[in-house]
Scaffold this active site. Structure first.
Site, short mmCIF file in Angstrom:
data_model
loop_
_atom_site.label_atom_id
_atom_site.label_comp_id
_atom_site.label_asym_id
_atom_site.label_seq_id
_atom_site.Cartn_x
_atom_site.Cartn_y
_atom_site.Cartn_z
N LYS A 52 0.79 -1.47 0.09
CA LYS A 52 -0.37 0.25 0.34
C LYS A 52 1.43 1.34 -0.16
O LYS A 52 0.59 2.52 -0.80
CB LYS A 52 -0.71 0.27 1.17
CG LYS A 52 -1.94 -1.20 1.31
CD LYS A 52 -2.92 -1.24 2.34
CE LYS A 52 -2.36 -1.12 3.62
NZ LYS A 52 -1.98 -2.35 4.06
N THR A 53 1.94 1.11 0.35
CA THR A 53 2.94 2.91 0.80
C THR A 53 3.43 2.52 -0.40
O THR A 53 3.32 4.31 -1.08
CB THR A 53 3.63 2.31 1.64
OG1 THR A 53 2.75 2.54 3.11
CG2 THR A 53 4.58 3.80 1.77
N ASP A 97 -1.29 6.93 6.79
CA ASP A 97 -0.62 5.03 6.77
C ASP A 97 -1.40 4.72 8.18
O ASP A 97 -1.46 5.11 9.13
CB ASP A 97 0.63 4.80 6.91
CG ASP A 97 1.03 2.98 6.50
OD1 ASP A 97 -0.35 2.32 6.39
OD2 ASP A 97 1.93 2.82 7.21
N THR A 145 -5.71 -1.58 7.90
CA THR A 145 -5.61 -3.15 7.47
C THR A 145 -7.30 -2.70 7.79
O THR A 145 -7.67 -4.64 7.77
CB THR A 145 -5.09 -3.62 8.24
OG1 THR A 145 -4.91 -3.14 9.57
CG2 THR A 145 -3.40 -3.43 7.67
N ARG A 204 5.96 -8.02 1.39
CA ARG A 204 7.41 -7.75 2.50
C ARG A 204 8.18 -9.36 3.33
O ARG A 204 9.33 -9.38 3.02
CB ARG A 204 6.70 -7.41 3.86
CG ARG A 204 7.64 -6.86 4.66
CD ARG A 204 7.06 -6.02 5.67
NE ARG A 204 6.34 -4.45 4.80
CZ ARG A 204 4.93 -3.98 5.92
NH1 ARG A 204 4.87 -4.66 6.90
NH2 ARG A 204 4.50 -3.30 5.30
#
Length: 312
Positions: A52-53, A97, A145, A204
């Protein structure tokens, strides 16, 4: 550079995976650029580590504009929020975020500021008239989330809803291959799908495991990441062939005793129940290893016996 996380896509065309999200963004980018206006406000929804970032950064790059990033939990009051909103420039991307960590009064202040196109500063003395200061016409991107911890009026102000899904093994292999080549790291081709399979569909985690395997490789004075390097990295980090860590393995071993309720699991794992439900369980349920019913959680596969036999 010596870190896989230091390398990322520089344009929307270089994004691997998330096809639906990418198509939505391409249309929004084209519309914004045709009309010479800001990118639409957007809500980015998905689990940790799904990009997302990175996507927010790519949007700013595509718009050739400033990028402001802040964590929701770091905004402790209206003064902090106002300072952030006033610092953003026209057509810039303001990325918050973990937006669900904003307390409800701040979420209200945020959507009111969007509506009024200004922030309201209260007077310092009783009876003083509040002062309104205009804010720039920036793009607000909220990442979360858990979208339902955001107020409905705030969600409604987001014109784009971007839902991030888990990645396929093939997509993770593509990401790994690209990042490793960019750093000049050599790897046995058969190691890539094994890294991907142990990463739960999360880039990640794939990058972290590849980094760990490279660390083992270099510690042994070698230059090519091999299967033994990967196996050694997994052993050091306590990761099994499914990508489960010690906590997940312990969780499954508890369920081998029979159906178990969440509060009992949390107590035996020495974790808050919310952490178990939000962090430990989602992959286990998605992978079909665990099911929830009226009696509690059940282990469907017998997975976890290795944890018991290890005496951990």
């Amino acid at each position: 550079m010596n870190d896989l996380n230091d390398i990322g896509p520089s344009s929307i065309g270089h994004i691997i995976g998330q096809k639906s999200v990418v198509e939505q963004i391409k249309v929004a980018l084209d519309a914004a650029q045709q009309d010479a206006r800001r990118f639409d406000h957007a809500l980015l929804v998905g689990g940790p580590g799904l990009g997302k970032t990175q996507m927010a950064q790519v949007i700013a790059q595509e718009m050739a504009t400033d990028f402001f990033e802040v964590l929701g939990q770091s905004i402790s009051g209206v003064g902090d929020l106002n300072a952030i909103l006033l610092a953003a420039t026209d057509r810039a991307v303001l990325f918050i975020d973990e937006a669900h960590e904003l307390v409800k009064p701040l979420q209200t202040a945020l959507y009111l500021a969007l509506d009024r196109q200004m922030v309201i500063l209260q007077g310092g003395r009783k009876g003083t008239t509040p002062t309104g200061i205009p804010i720039a016409r920036f793009s607000l991107l909220l990442a979360t989330t858990d979208e339902y911890r955001l107020l409905q009026p705030l969600r409604d102000r987001m014109r784009l809803l971007l839902r991030f899904n888990f990645y396929s093994v093939e997509e993770l292999v593509q990401i790994l291959r690209h990042r490793l080549r960019a750093l000049g790291w050599e790897v046995e081709e058969e190691a890539l799908p094994l890294i991907a399979e142990r990463s739960r569909g999360i880039p990640r985690l794939a990058l972290r495991l590849a980094q760990a395997a490279h660390r083992v490789c270099r510690a042994q004075g070698e230059s090519t990441i091999t299967l033994p390097h990967l196996d050694r990295a997994c052993l050091l980090e306590g990761i099994d062939h499914l990508g489960l860590g010690p906590t997940e393995q312990h969780y499954l071993s508890i369920l081998l005793e029979g159906p178990t309720r969440l509060n009992v699991l949390a107590s035996r794992l020495a974790l808050p129940a919310k952490t178990v439900a939000d962090v430990t369980e989602p992959f286990l349920i998605r992978a079909g290893l665990v099911v929830k019913d009226d009696q509690g959680r059940r282990n469907l596969t017998g997975q976890g016996r290795e944890h018991l036999s290890s005496g951990q």
